[in-house]
Design a protein around this motif. Structure first.
Motif, mmCIF file in Angstrom:
data_model
loop_
_atom_site.group_PDB
_atom_site.id
_atom_site.type_symbol
_atom_site.label_atom_id
_atom_site.label_comp_id
_atom_site.label_asym_id
_atom_site.label_seq_id
_atom_site.Cartn_x
_atom_site.Cartn_y
_atom_site.Cartn_z
ATOM 1 N N THR A 184 19.837 31.261 40.308
ATOM 2 C CA THR A 184 21.063 32.204 39.713
ATOM 3 C C THR A 184 20.650 31.924 38.019
ATOM 4 O O THR A 184 19.931 31.241 37.861
ATOM 5 C CB THR A 184 22.375 31.570 40.176
ATOM 6 O OG1 THR A 184 23.442 32.544 39.577
ATOM 7 C CG2 THR A 184 22.683 30.061 39.631
ATOM 8 N N LEU A 187 18.023 44.986 35.554
ATOM 9 C CA LEU A 187 19.485 45.392 35.759
ATOM 10 C C LEU A 187 20.167 46.316 35.074
ATOM 11 O O LEU A 187 19.436 46.477 33.677
ATOM 12 C CB LEU A 187 20.363 43.841 35.146
ATOM 13 C CG LEU A 187 21.649 43.579 35.645
ATOM 14 C CD1 LEU A 187 22.142 43.161 37.175
ATOM 15 C CD2 LEU A 187 22.329 42.497 34.685
ATOM 16 N N SER A 209 25.626 47.513 35.431
ATOM 17 C CA SER A 209 25.727 46.143 35.959
ATOM 18 C C SER A 209 25.790 45.058 34.745
ATOM 19 O O SER A 209 26.515 44.164 35.005
ATOM 20 C CB SER A 209 24.739 45.705 37.056
ATOM 21 O OG SER A 209 24.834 46.789 38.022
ATOM 22 N N PRO A 225 24.215 36.804 39.387
ATOM 23 C CA PRO A 225 23.649 37.195 40.480
ATOM 24 C C PRO A 225 22.958 35.908 41.326
ATOM 25 O O PRO A 225 22.685 35.083 40.728
ATOM 26 C CB PRO A 225 22.440 38.277 39.929
ATOM 27 C CG PRO A 225 22.338 37.350 38.497
ATOM 28 C CD PRO A 225 23.612 37.017 37.848
ATOM 29 N N ALA A 250 18.131 40.448 43.867
ATOM 30 C CA ALA A 250 19.354 39.963 43.724
ATOM 31 C C ALA A 250 19.924 40.246 44.866
ATOM 32 O O ALA A 250 20.022 41.739 45.507
ATOM 33 C CB ALA A 250 20.097 40.546 42.655
ATOM 34 N N LYS A 286 26.532 38.614 44.387
ATOM 35 C CA LYS A 286 27.231 38.267 43.161
ATOM 36 C C LYS A 286 28.337 37.529 43.280
ATOM 37 O O LYS A 286 29.119 37.580 44.409
ATOM 38 C CB LYS A 286 27.512 39.870 42.443
ATOM 39 C CG LYS A 286 26.356 40.814 42.336
ATOM 40 C CD LYS A 286 26.803 42.170 41.737
ATOM 41 C CE LYS A 286 25.851 43.085 41.551
ATOM 42 N NZ LYS A 286 26.236 44.368 41.212
#
Length: 294
Positions: free
Chosen positions: A162, A175, A179, A190, A202, A205
């Motif tokens: 993460t 990304l 987002s 993520p 990913a 979340k």
């Protein structure tokens, strides 16, 4: 003639292992404001993250064919055999460049033997593989078993990762803008794995940094095998306090056998920023290899 296990610095393997086994680690290049540096050789994590925070232009590229040729040549000249565990092709072109360099060296030294394994892992994911192989070799494991074990370990390593900041994933194109903006406002973190193709993916979340840490810890329990018999990997950029929490919880929850602690270098840190935290571990154990790891 020696049988040599080597790797590259994107494995983020700790200095303690490098020194203990006299491990050869090929440095990954990074370009800062037009100047080349080499991970673990001319630039180190704390220095790199300070430069990154200053906003200077940073670009990474994988070890190229010419560089690999220079790294491999001394082994060929000594008539040593090499097992190279390399950075995932799902993230960088390291494997293909190494293969081309090996073929080039073979033209000069036709008897040179080398096995190049695409780890399909990142950071301490394959750093953990290398450390296990070195322990097996020290305990007398034969060449054929080491190569077989290398394939097995690479196929069964799990990554639970993460990050604190989304900025770097957004800048690197991993990304979307939507987002990134929504995640920043809502404090979304993520949960990232390395998939079967060796690519970063990913998969979830969560909201909040502590929840993100606890989620990757939970994934260890969900996917890990006989954790009390495993040395697991813990890796971080600058989140030392969070890494300490992870280590404490791995002991309390799973009674892991031990931990291999690494620092994320420039190969991955350039794309994730300093706020990265990850755990790597095996989802399967084979007793044939464990005999050499006791």
């Amino acid at each position: 003639m020696a049988f040599c296990i080597i790797t590259d610095s994107a494995s983020d393997i700790p200095e303690s292992v490098i020194k203990e086994y006299d491990l050869y680690v090929m440095p990954t290049p990074v370009t800062i404001e037009g100047t080349d540096y080499f991970d673990g050789q001319t630039i180190f994590p704390d220095q790199f993250y300070e430069i990154q925070a200053s906003g200077k232009e940073i670009k990474t590229y994988h070890i190229n064919q010419f560089m690999f040729h220079e790294h491999f040549l001394p082994y060929a000249k000594r008539d040593d055999e090499v097992l190279y565990i390399c950075f995932s092709t799902g993230i960088a072109g390291t494997f293909n460049a190494a293969k081309l360099a090996y073929e080039e060296v073979l033209e000069e030294y036709p008897g040179f033997k080398m096995t190049i394994i695409d780890s399909k892992c990142a950071s301490v994911g394959y750093g953990l593989v290398v450390e296990r192989l070195l322990r097996m070799q020290r305990n007398g494991a034969p060449r054929e078993l080491l190569i077989e074990a290398a394939h097995f370990f690479c196929e069964h390593i799990e990554h639970a990762v993460t990050v604190v900041q989304l900025d770097y994933l957004f800048k690197g194109g991993r990304l979307s803008r939507t987002s990134f903006l929504a995640g920043t406002v809502l404090d979304i973190k993520p949960i990232i794995i390395v998939d079967e193709n060796g690519s970063l993916k990913a998969v979830e979340k969560v909201r909040g940094w502590k929840k993100a840490q606890n989620r990757i810890l939970a994934m260890v329990g969900e996917k890990g095998c006989r954790l009390e018999d495993q040395v697991v990997g813990v890796v971080y950029g600058r989140e030392k306090e969070s890494a300490e929490y992870i280590k404490e919880q791995l002991c309390e929850r799973y009674h892991v056998k031990g931990m291999l602690e690494g620092r994320i270098g420039c190969a991955i840190g350039a794309h994730t920023g300093p706020g990265i935290l990850g755990i790597t571990f095996l989802n399967e154990i084979n007793e044939k290899y464990e005999e050499y790891l006791k």
